[in-house]
Design an enzyme around this catalytic site. Structure first.
Site, PDB file in Angstrom:
ATOM      1  N   LEU A 187       1.293  11.486   0.268  1.00 59.78           N
ATOM      2  CA  LEU A 187       0.165  11.634   1.176  1.00 59.78           C
ATOM      3  C   LEU A 187      -0.773  12.666   0.565  1.00 59.78           C
ATOM      4  O   LEU A 187      -0.322  13.609  -0.088  1.00 59.78           O
ATOM      5  CB  LEU A 187       0.626  12.123   2.558  1.00 59.78           C
ATOM      6  CG  LEU A 187       1.564  11.222   3.369  1.00 59.78           C
ATOM      7  CD1 LEU A 187       1.963  11.927   4.664  1.00 59.78           C
ATOM      8  CD2 LEU A 187       0.911   9.883   3.672  1.00 59.78           C
ATOM      9  N   ASP A 188      -2.085  12.510   0.783  1.00 62.93           N
ATOM     10  CA  ASP A 188      -3.030  13.517   0.322  1.00 62.93           C
ATOM     11  C   ASP A 188      -2.710  14.859   0.975  1.00 62.93           C
ATOM     12  O   ASP A 188      -2.162  14.905   2.086  1.00 62.93           O
ATOM     13  CB  ASP A 188      -4.464  13.133   0.712  1.00 62.93           C
ATOM     14  CG  ASP A 188      -4.917  11.820   0.084  1.00 62.93           C
ATOM     15  OD1 ASP A 188      -4.304  11.418  -0.933  1.00 62.93           O
ATOM     16  OD2 ASP A 188      -5.863  11.214   0.608  1.00 62.93           O
ATOM     17  N   ALA A 189      -3.115  15.946   0.326  1.00 57.89           N
ATOM     18  CA  ALA A 189      -2.885  17.279   0.884  1.00 57.89           C
ATOM     19  C   ALA A 189      -3.525  17.416   2.262  1.00 57.89           C
ATOM     20  O   ALA A 189      -2.983  18.078   3.152  1.00 57.89           O
ATOM     21  CB  ALA A 189      -3.418  18.357  -0.058  1.00 57.89           C
TER      22      ALA A 189
END
Length: 309
Positions: free
Chosen positions: A139-141
């Site tokens: 998942l993106d930050a």
């Protein structure tokens, strides 16, 4: 130590930028590929082109590769807000908070899921690159929600294959600007690196096949709450696809969202949440599913919109 490789450009890479083709061929980061080109370590048919030069199928690539570095495991580091939803001998399923990357990457100095799990005493699979051992998806930050990490080597192999074969059920909630028309549909558009901005992605002819299914579940004056199901799992896929149809995720300034609306809703990141993840358990074969509730900042934005409607 270095090693020299001589090989033809595959027809499937015809027309790509040289740095992108090099990254795909050798599993390099785009930054590393560009550095090799700039340093004169890449020749195409005997000459040294620029990183943006297009490659053609059948051209001969001569590449001098550095000896691969062995990355040290990331030291344990407690991560505030990292919650374990489920744990057994094969997998650990977590609820990832905002501002946490999944694993270390160039330029990232913040907390990571891998280090956070280590600090909590979890041992994860050693399969995969040293800095992302046990990681089967990301998942993106700035994206919160549910994700799974493999603890056993068997689980790593099984889950990596499941993600590759698209047998995993990945569902997201996304708040997007405006009202998509139709209110329910599928976006089938290839994604690759943005042609002029390496830090983001874009719908690009010849990119990797990418399919996103969406359905509107609640409409507000300025935005719509969508239920999103991913068929593929490209980097920034939902963000890129929604921006491509001119309905970027609210708060996603990287992909063209309205900063005034984001500020009014108190958002400092894209409104995007991995709310549900389902897959066959790698040990038992039984279907398991895990959910994550909306975090406070996303819920607040919804509350504001509902109060205005």
């Amino acid at each position: 130590m270095t090693q020299s490789r001589l090989l033809p450009v595959p027809d499937g890479l015809d027309g790509l930028r040289l740095d992108a083709a090099l990254a795909r061929l050798f599993g390099l980061s785009r930054t590393t590929a560009a550095r090799l080109i700039d340093d004169g370590d890449v020749l195409v048919d005997g000459s040294a082109p620029s990183r943006s030069a297009k490659v053609h199928g059948g051209s001969v690539l001569e590449v001098t590769l550095p000896e691969p570095e062995t990355a040290a495991p990331e030291p344990p580091q407690p991560v505030d807000g990292l919650v374990v939803l489920y744990d057994d001998d094969d997998i650990v399923v977590i609820d990832k908070p905002i501002g946490v990357a999944v694993h270390p990457s160039p330029g990232w100095t913040g907390p990571t899921v891998v280090a956070g799990l280590a600090a909590m005493g979890y041992r994860i699979a050693t399969s995969g690159a040293a800095e992302r051992q046990g990681v089967v998806h990301r998942l993106d930050a700035g994206t919160t929600g549910v994700m799974a990490v493999a603890k056993s080597e068997h689980a790593y192999s099984v889950l990596k294959r499941a993600f590759k074969e698209r047998t995993v059920d990945k569902r997201y909630a996304a708040l997007v600007q405006g009202h998509p028309d139709p209110s329910r549909g599928t976006i089938d558009a290839p994604i690759d690196r943005h042609p002029s901005a390496d830090y983001k992605f874009a719908v690009v002819a010849g990119g990797r096949p990418s399919v996103t299914h969406y359905e509107t579940v609640e409409a507000f004056r300025a935005a719509s709450l969508l239920d999103v199901k991913l068929e593929t799992g490209r980097t920034h896929q939902i963000r890129v696809h929604m921006a491509a149809i001119r309905h970027p995720c609210v708060g996603d300034l990287t992909y063209g969202a309205d900063p005034v609306l984001a500020k009014r809703l108190g958002l400092t990141r894209q409104w995007l949440h991995a709310r549900e993840l389902g897959f066959e358990h790698p040990a038992t074969g039984e279907w398991v599913s895990f959910e994550s509730a909306f975090p406070a900042d996303l819920q607040h934005a919804l509350d504001v919109l509902r109060a205005e409607s």
